[in-house]
Design a protein around this motif. Sequence first.
Motif, PDB file in Angstrom:
ATOM      1  N   GLY A  51       0.865  -1.162  -0.012  1.00 26.36           N
ATOM      2  CA  GLY A  51       0.067  -0.140   0.107  1.00 26.36           C
ATOM      3  C   GLY A  51       1.031   1.171  -0.003  1.00 26.36           C
ATOM      4  N   LEU A  52       1.891   1.284   0.892  1.00 19.24           N
ATOM      5  CA  LEU A  52       2.838   2.432   1.035  1.00 19.24           C
ATOM      6  C   LEU A  52       3.272   2.817  -0.303  1.00 19.24           C
ATOM      7  CD1 LEU A  52       4.494   1.717   4.452  1.00 19.24           C
ATOM      8  CD2 LEU A  52       3.442   4.113   3.704  1.00 19.24           C
ATOM      9  N   LEU A  76      -8.453  -7.263  -1.006  1.00 18.42           N
ATOM     10  CA  LEU A  76      -7.143  -6.442  -0.683  1.00 18.42           C
ATOM     11  C   LEU A  76      -5.964  -7.379  -1.170  1.00 18.42           C
ATOM     12  CD1 LEU A  76      -7.114  -5.286   3.029  1.00 18.42           C
ATOM     13  CD2 LEU A  76      -6.937  -4.022   1.033  1.00 18.42           C
ATOM     14  N   VAL A  77      -6.115  -8.981  -0.868  1.00 21.15           N
ATOM     15  CA  VAL A  77      -4.769  -9.529  -1.448  1.00 21.15           C
ATOM     16  C   VAL A  77      -4.465  -9.478  -2.830  1.00 21.15           C
ATOM     17  CG1 VAL A  77      -4.141 -12.136  -1.553  1.00 21.15           C
ATOM     18  CG2 VAL A  77      -4.947 -11.151   0.501  1.00 21.15           C
ATOM     19  N   VAL A  78      -5.955  -9.640  -3.548  1.00 21.75           N
ATOM     20  CA  VAL A  78      -5.825  -9.492  -5.325  1.00 21.75           C
ATOM     21  C   VAL A  78      -5.069  -8.252  -5.474  1.00 21.75           C
ATOM     22  CG1 VAL A  78      -7.378  -9.206  -7.228  1.00 21.75           C
ATOM     23  CG2 VAL A  78      -7.921 -11.096  -5.531  1.00 21.75           C
ATOM     24  N   ASP A  79      -5.446  -7.026  -4.912  1.00 19.64           N
ATOM     25  CA  ASP A  79      -4.982  -5.865  -5.085  1.00 19.64           C
ATOM     26  C   ASP A  79      -3.541  -5.928  -4.711  1.00 19.64           C
ATOM     27  OD1 ASP A  79      -7.457  -5.038  -5.869  1.00 19.64           O
ATOM     28  OD2 ASP A  79      -7.995  -3.661  -4.054  1.00 19.64           O
ATOM     29  N   SER A  80      -3.120  -6.214  -3.547  1.00 19.75           N
ATOM     30  CA  SER A  80      -1.696  -6.259  -3.131  1.00 19.75           C
ATOM     31  C   SER A  80      -0.791  -7.188  -4.124  1.00 19.75           C
ATOM     32  CB  SER A  80      -1.904  -7.034  -1.670  1.00 19.75           C
ATOM     33  OG  SER A  80      -0.635  -6.735  -1.140  1.00 19.75           O
ATOM     34  N   VAL A  81      -1.466  -8.215  -4.456  1.00 24.55           N
ATOM     35  CA  VAL A  81      -0.513  -9.022  -5.394  1.00 24.55           C
ATOM     36  C   VAL A  81      -0.463  -8.478  -6.737  1.00 24.55           C
ATOM     37  CG1 VAL A  81      -0.333 -11.432  -6.710  1.00 24.55           C
ATOM     38  CG2 VAL A  81      -1.048 -11.324  -4.298  1.00 24.55           C
ATOM     39  N   ALA A  82      -1.422  -7.661  -7.154  1.00 26.74           N
ATOM     40  CA  ALA A  82      -1.430  -7.082  -8.274  1.00 26.74           C
ATOM     41  C   ALA A  82      -0.276  -5.935  -8.401  1.00 26.74           C
ATOM     42  CB  ALA A  82      -2.765  -6.299  -8.814  1.00 26.74           C
ATOM     43  N   ILE A  83      -0.150  -5.333  -7.216  1.00 26.48           N
ATOM     44  CA  ILE A  83       1.141  -4.235  -6.985  1.00 26.48           C
ATOM     45  C   ILE A  83       2.328  -4.942  -7.381  1.00 26.48           C
ATOM     46  CG2 ILE A  83       2.019  -2.577  -5.152  1.00 26.48           C
ATOM     47  CD1 ILE A  83      -0.810  -2.304  -4.099  1.00 26.48           C
ATOM     48  N   LYS A  84       2.628  -5.963  -6.664  1.00 26.69           N
ATOM     49  CA  LYS A  84       4.000  -6.550  -6.562  1.00 26.69           C
ATOM     50  C   LYS A  84       4.125  -7.079  -8.138  1.00 26.69           C
ATOM     51  CE  LYS A  84       7.061 -10.167  -5.202  1.00 26.69           C
ATOM     52  NZ  LYS A  84       7.734 -10.889  -4.008  1.00 26.69           N
ATOM     53  N   GLU A  85       3.126  -7.702  -8.707  1.00 22.62           N
ATOM     54  CA  GLU A  85       3.360  -8.189 -10.125  1.00 22.62           C
ATOM     55  C   GLU A  85       3.581  -7.068 -11.169  1.00 22.62           C
ATOM     56  OE1 GLU A  85      -0.847 -10.141 -10.369  1.00 22.62           O
ATOM     57  OE2 GLU A  85       0.201 -11.286 -12.032  1.00 22.62           O
ATOM     58  N   ARG A  86       3.120  -5.706 -10.848  1.00 23.51           N
ATOM     59  CA  ARG A  86       3.411  -4.646 -11.782  1.00 23.51           C
ATOM     60  C   ARG A  86       4.861  -4.254 -11.575  1.00 23.51           C
ATOM     61  NH1 ARG A  86      -1.929  -2.728 -10.466  1.00 23.51           N
ATOM     62  NH2 ARG A  86      -1.226  -1.259  -8.669  1.00 23.51           N
ATOM     63  N   LEU A 115      10.608   6.793   0.947  1.00 25.88           N
ATOM     64  CA  LEU A 115       9.410   7.422   0.087  1.00 25.88           C
ATOM     65  C   LEU A 115       9.635   8.725   0.497  1.00 25.88           C
ATOM     66  CD1 LEU A 115       6.538   4.755   1.149  1.00 25.88           C
ATOM     67  CD2 LEU A 115       8.049   4.762  -0.789  1.00 25.88           C
ATOM     68  N   SER A 116       9.317   9.623  -0.451  1.00 25.59           N
ATOM     69  CA  SER A 116       9.066  11.072  -0.399  1.00 25.59           C
ATOM     70  C   SER A 116       7.503  11.130  -0.070  1.00 25.59           C
ATOM     71  CB  SER A 116       9.463  11.850  -1.442  1.00 25.59           C
ATOM     72  OG  SER A 116       8.845  11.493  -2.661  1.00 25.59           O
ATOM     73  N   ASP A 117       6.545  10.232  -0.503  1.00 23.91           N
ATOM     74  CA  ASP A 117       5.266  10.297   0.058  1.00 23.91           C
ATOM     75  C   ASP A 117       4.745   8.962  -0.378  1.00 23.91           C
ATOM     76  OD1 ASP A 117       2.656  11.176   0.514  1.00 23.91           O
ATOM     77  OD2 ASP A 117       2.410  12.724  -0.827  1.00 23.91           O
ATOM     78  N   VAL A 118       3.296   8.621   0.046  1.00 22.90           N
ATOM     79  CA  VAL A 118       3.128   7.351  -0.140  1.00 22.90           C
ATOM     80  C   VAL A 118       2.851   7.103  -1.629  1.00 22.90           C
ATOM     81  CG1 VAL A 118       0.833   5.925  -0.640  1.00 22.90           C
ATOM     82  CG2 VAL A 118       1.725   7.163   1.666  1.00 22.90           C
ATOM     83  N   GLY A 119       3.582   6.170  -2.400  1.00 19.76           N
ATOM     84  CA  GLY A 119       3.718   5.884  -3.891  1.00 19.76           C
ATOM     85  C   GLY A 119       4.638   6.534  -4.473  1.00 19.76           C
ATOM     86  N   LYS A 120       5.482   7.262  -3.741  1.00 16.94           N
ATOM     87  CA  LYS A 120       6.614   7.712  -4.498  1.00 16.94           C
ATOM     88  C   LYS A 120       7.910   7.285  -3.588  1.00 16.94           C
ATOM     89  CE  LYS A 120       4.458  12.367  -5.706  1.00 16.94           C
ATOM     90  NZ  LYS A 120       4.017  13.148  -4.840  1.00 16.94           N
ATOM     91  N   ILE A 121       8.616   6.558  -4.487  1.00 14.55           N
ATOM     92  CA  ILE A 121       9.636   5.718  -4.358  1.00 14.55           C
ATOM     93  C   ILE A 121      10.963   6.472  -4.680  1.00 14.55           C
ATOM     94  CG2 ILE A 121      10.703   3.486  -4.669  1.00 14.55           C
ATOM     95  CD1 ILE A 121       7.644   2.867  -5.785  1.00 14.55           C
TER      96      ILE A 121
END
Length: 351
Positions: A176-177, A203-213, A321-327
Motif C-alpha cells: 500500500g505504501l 485486498l490480497v488481489v490488489d496487493s498481489v497486483a502491485i507486486k506483479e506490476r 518514500l517521499s510520499d505514499v507511492g513516491k519511491i
Amino acid sequence: MQKVIKSSNLNKDLAYILGRLAFDKLFILTDENTDRLCYPLIKENEQAGKADKIIIKAGDGNKNIDSLSSIWKYLSENGATRHSLLVNLGGGMLTDIGGFAAATFKRGIKCINIPTTLLGAVDAAVGGKTGINFNGLKNEIGAFAPAETVLIDSVFFRSLDRRNFLSGYAEMIKHGLIDSDKEWNATLSFDTEEIDYDGLKQLVVDSVAIKERIVEKDPFEKGIRKALNLGHTAGHAFESLSHEAGKPVPHGYAVAWGIICELYLSQKYCGFPKEKLYRTVYFIRDNYEGFFFDCGHYEQLYEYMKHDKKNESGAVNFTFLSDVGKIEINRTATKEDIFDSIDFLRESVGL
Ligand code: GLY
C-alpha cells in the motif's frame, strides 16, 4: 511471464492449470503441516490425488541444503525427468525451497506454487525469488526462477492464526505504501480483529497486483523492484537479532518494525509527510506486539544492516518514500540517523 491466478474454486482452477501444462510426471512438495492441513483440499483433483508426494520438515530452520538434497534425491530416484512438474504447496519456506529445487533439478523443471499462508501469497510465491538459507545466512543461495503459475486461494487464510495473519499483512501495508494513497488507506482501514474474509480476498488481489506490476518491470531487481525492500533493511536486522536471541519473531513483524524505522528516515531524508508516518505507526503499534531489545543491541543491529545482501559499495542501502507511492531507491543514511530511527521505533511502539 509468471501467471498468477486468484482462485475462487481451488480444484477447478488446479484442474485447468494441470490440463494446460504438458508434463510426464507430477510431484507435490509439502511440509509436515501443509501435508496434513492443506493437501486434503487439493487431493480431490485426480492428478493431484495420484501424484508422488515429497514431504519435508516445516519451518524456516529447515530451508537448508539437507532438505533441498532430500527433494533432489526423491525426484532423482522416483523417475522425475526434465518434463516433470513440481507443485509447491505451502508457505514462503516451502515455495522458496521448492522453487529452487525445481530451478536446479536437471537444469530446471516446471513448477506451480500454491501458497497456503498470507505471507506466501502476497510475497514469497510471486516474483520468482527462490532459495535456501546457508552458512547461517538467510537466502544465501538461490536463483530468480518464477513458478510457471501461482494459484492463490483465500480458503487457506481462514485457518491462519493471528501471528501468521499479521506476518503476511505487513507486506500488504508495504505494498500500500509503495503504491498509492488508495491502497495504503485500504490496508490501514481494514479490521484485523474481526476479519471480513471477502474483504481480505479483494485486498490480497490488489496487493498481489502491485507486486506483479513491479516485478514485471524489473524481474531481476536492478532498479524499481528495490521498492519491495521498503522496511526490509532494518526489518532483516530485527529478524536476525530475534533469531540470535532465541526469541524468533515472524518475518512480517520484523518488517512492520522496519517500516517504522524506514518511514522515519524517509521523513528525515525525503520529507515523507508526518501525518502519514504517524498513521502508519499507530496501526503497527496497535497490531504488532514487540520483542525486547535495547540500545545495547544497536551496534549489532547496525552490523546486520551492513551485511545485508542488498548493499553496494559498503553502504547500507535503503528504499525510502517521499510520499505514499513516491519511491526513492538506493538511499543511504548515517549511522546516527539509523540509531535515531530505532529510538523512534522503540518510543512509538513501546518496545
Ligand atoms: N520480497 C521482495 C521481492 O520479491 O522482491
